[in-house]
Motif scaffolding. Sequence first.
Motif, PDB file in Angstrom:
ATOM      1  N   PRO A 177       0.826  -1.164  -0.082  1.00 54.36           N
ATOM      2  CA  PRO A 177       0.104  -0.077   0.144  1.00 54.36           C
ATOM      3  C   PRO A 177       1.064   1.260  -0.002  1.00 54.36           C
ATOM      4  CG  PRO A 177      -0.605  -1.700   1.803  1.00 54.36           C
ATOM      5  CD  PRO A 177       0.437  -1.933   1.184  1.00 54.36           C
ATOM      6  N   ASP A 178       0.172   2.223  -0.427  1.00 58.05           N
ATOM      7  CA  ASP A 178       1.083   3.645  -0.305  1.00 58.05           C
ATOM      8  C   ASP A 178       0.983   3.988   0.904  1.00 58.05           C
ATOM      9  OD1 ASP A 178       1.526   4.411  -2.836  1.00 58.05           O
ATOM     10  OD2 ASP A 178      -0.699   4.200  -3.284  1.00 58.05           O
ATOM     11  N   VAL A 206       1.796  -2.732   8.156  1.00 59.83           N
ATOM     12  CA  VAL A 206       2.508  -1.616   8.052  1.00 59.83           C
ATOM     13  C   VAL A 206       3.860  -1.700   7.433  1.00 59.83           C
ATOM     14  CG1 VAL A 206       3.861  -0.324   9.798  1.00 59.83           C
ATOM     15  CG2 VAL A 206       1.617  -0.637  10.269  1.00 59.83           C
ATOM     16  N   TYR A 207       4.674  -2.894   7.709  1.00 54.19           N
ATOM     17  CA  TYR A 207       5.788  -3.175   7.078  1.00 54.19           C
ATOM     18  C   TYR A 207       5.690  -3.163   5.558  1.00 54.19           C
ATOM     19  CZ  TYR A 207       8.712  -4.087  10.937  1.00 54.19           C
ATOM     20  OH  TYR A 207       9.584  -3.916  12.150  1.00 54.19           O
ATOM     21  N   ALA A 208       4.472  -3.556   5.113  1.00 53.84           N
ATOM     22  CA  ALA A 208       4.417  -3.651   3.362  1.00 53.84           C
ATOM     23  C   ALA A 208       4.205  -2.301   2.865  1.00 53.84           C
ATOM     24  CB  ALA A 208       3.193  -4.486   3.086  1.00 53.84           C
ATOM     25  N   ALA A 209       3.881  -1.276   3.780  1.00 54.40           N
ATOM     26  CA  ALA A 209       3.321  -0.067   3.088  1.00 54.40           C
ATOM     27  C   ALA A 209       4.483   0.895   2.926  1.00 54.40           C
ATOM     28  CB  ALA A 209       2.343   0.643   4.134  1.00 54.40           C
ATOM     29  N   LYS A 210       4.456   2.100   2.091  1.00 59.68           N
ATOM     30  CA  LYS A 210       5.396   2.897   1.983  1.00 59.68           C
ATOM     31  C   LYS A 210       5.335   3.789   2.917  1.00 59.68           C
ATOM     32  CE  LYS A 210       4.785   2.757  -2.953  1.00 59.68           C
ATOM     33  NZ  LYS A 210       4.342   3.397  -4.145  1.00 59.68           N
ATOM     34  N   ARG A 211       4.087   4.187   3.740  1.00 63.24           N
ATOM     35  CA  ARG A 211       3.986   5.029   4.942  1.00 63.24           C
ATOM     36  C   ARG A 211       2.821   4.483   5.721  1.00 63.24           C
ATOM     37  NH1 ARG A 211       7.473   9.357   5.016  1.00 63.24           N
ATOM     38  NH2 ARG A 211       7.661  10.056   2.616  1.00 63.24           N
ATOM     39  N   ALA A 212       3.085   4.667   7.097  1.00 63.16           N
ATOM     40  CA  ALA A 212       2.036   4.267   7.985  1.00 63.16           C
ATOM     41  C   ALA A 212       1.562   5.264   9.180  1.00 63.16           C
ATOM     42  CB  ALA A 212       2.928   3.044   8.828  1.00 63.16           C
ATOM     43  N   ILE A 213       0.308   5.231   9.109  1.00 68.73           N
ATOM     44  CA  ILE A 213      -0.476   6.341  10.119  1.00 68.73           C
ATOM     45  C   ILE A 213      -0.731   5.185  11.227  1.00 68.73           C
ATOM     46  CG2 ILE A 213      -2.236   7.824  10.542  1.00 68.73           C
ATOM     47  CD1 ILE A 213      -2.207   8.515   7.847  1.00 68.73           C
ATOM     48  N   ILE A 214      -0.384   5.532  12.563  1.00 60.74           N
ATOM     49  CA  ILE A 214      -0.687   4.858  13.535  1.00 60.74           C
ATOM     50  C   ILE A 214      -1.929   5.792  14.534  1.00 60.74           C
ATOM     51  CG2 ILE A 214      -0.330   3.698  15.874  1.00 60.74           C
ATOM     52  CD1 ILE A 214       0.800   2.300  13.334  1.00 60.74           C
ATOM     53  N   VAL A 215      -3.022   5.326  14.652  1.00 60.14           N
ATOM     54  CA  VAL A 215      -3.802   5.995  15.434  1.00 60.14           C
ATOM     55  C   VAL A 215      -4.027   5.329  16.574  1.00 60.14           C
ATOM     56  CG1 VAL A 215      -6.268   6.907  15.511  1.00 60.14           C
ATOM     57  CG2 VAL A 215      -5.306   6.518  13.297  1.00 60.14           C
ATOM     58  N   VAL A 216      -4.013   5.996  18.131  1.00 60.16           N
ATOM     59  CA  VAL A 216      -4.234   5.314  19.395  1.00 60.16           C
ATOM     60  C   VAL A 216      -5.114   5.942  20.239  1.00 60.16           C
ATOM     61  CG1 VAL A 216      -1.754   4.368  19.100  1.00 60.16           C
ATOM     62  CG2 VAL A 216      -2.224   6.783  20.072  1.00 60.16           C
ATOM     63  N   GLU A 217      -5.410   4.955  21.096  1.00 57.91           N
ATOM     64  CA  GLU A 217      -6.444   5.677  22.255  1.00 57.91           C
ATOM     65  C   GLU A 217      -5.786   6.642  23.066  1.00 57.91           C
ATOM     66  OE1 GLU A 217      -9.540   5.003  22.884  1.00 57.91           O
ATOM     67  OE2 GLU A 217      -9.581   3.987  20.731  1.00 57.91           O
TER      68      GLU A 217
END
Length: 323
Positions: A177-178, A206-217
């Motif tokens: 994924p982008d 996440v590792y497969a993607a070019k970028r990663a956004i982590i949304v957390v509590e």
Amino acid sequence: MQNPVAESTTPVPRPDKTMTMRDAIAAFVPDGATVALEGFTHLIPTAAGHEIIRQGRKDLTVARMTADIVTDQLIAGGCVRKLVSSFVGNSTAGSLGELRRRIETGRPAPLEFEEYSHYGMICRYLAGAQRLPFYPLRSYGGSDVPAVNPGIRKVTSPFPGPDGEAEQIYVVPPLNPDVTIVHAQRADRAGNTQIWGLTGIQAEAVYAAKRAIIVVEEVVADEVIRSDPNRTVIPAHAVDAVVACPRGAHPAFAQGYYDRDGDFYRSWSHISKDPERLQAWLDEWIRGTRDHADYLEKLGDEHWSGLAVGEAWSEPVNYGRRL
């Protein structure tokens, strides 16, 4: 002489990757992107999906193993051109009206759909994360899925099969994924992300993607993360943005924070089966809210009191330390 042990245990300053949801989506989710939204049963990145709708993204390819309510909402919001998935449904509570209309009737616009099994999607993420050209799996033997997806192919194994003869085996292509977006319980500001309860394919996605956004509590101090390192599922070096968004998985649950909103799941089939009612819902609850905090305020405190969970603490462990 300096004590090398003391020197090595001095914490190294870490980058602060915290962003608002609005800024993270604006920065990493352009029109036409391939976006993975992963989380299995709980920790579904619903709030991120809502922000994608608010920002009016177009022509996205959405990858999600369990295409559910947030997928239906993104499609109804006019954001999605193609869906890559292994399950479609309203999580035991009914159907997804907009998704079905797009695939079955092509109204109001057709939706391209690329279907895999659950394990097929897992293998795609594994291949993507490991930068492999494909990933082999046996589970498509005797299945009808390859007949509807030309991306599932066969290769000759370089090793003999169980009978000693050359073996033809199914393979799936990598998924890169982008951007991958996942929801989690907590992370530090650098992006070291901890998940407990049901875990799915979030780390591989996440590792497969070019970028990663982590949304957390919640965003917690570095010391909290370091005190329980085995719970860190996604390390900071794989993360581009950390977004604090309490209750951002609603109507799904977040283990230890709030329960699944069963009433909402049951109501969604009735909302989404009527195109006009569905668009009115999007106008009121997503396009008509500034952000997820506004969405939560609209739901009200009484609603959340019905989703409260009690305590069920995990027993602490002793990792030990050098004396």
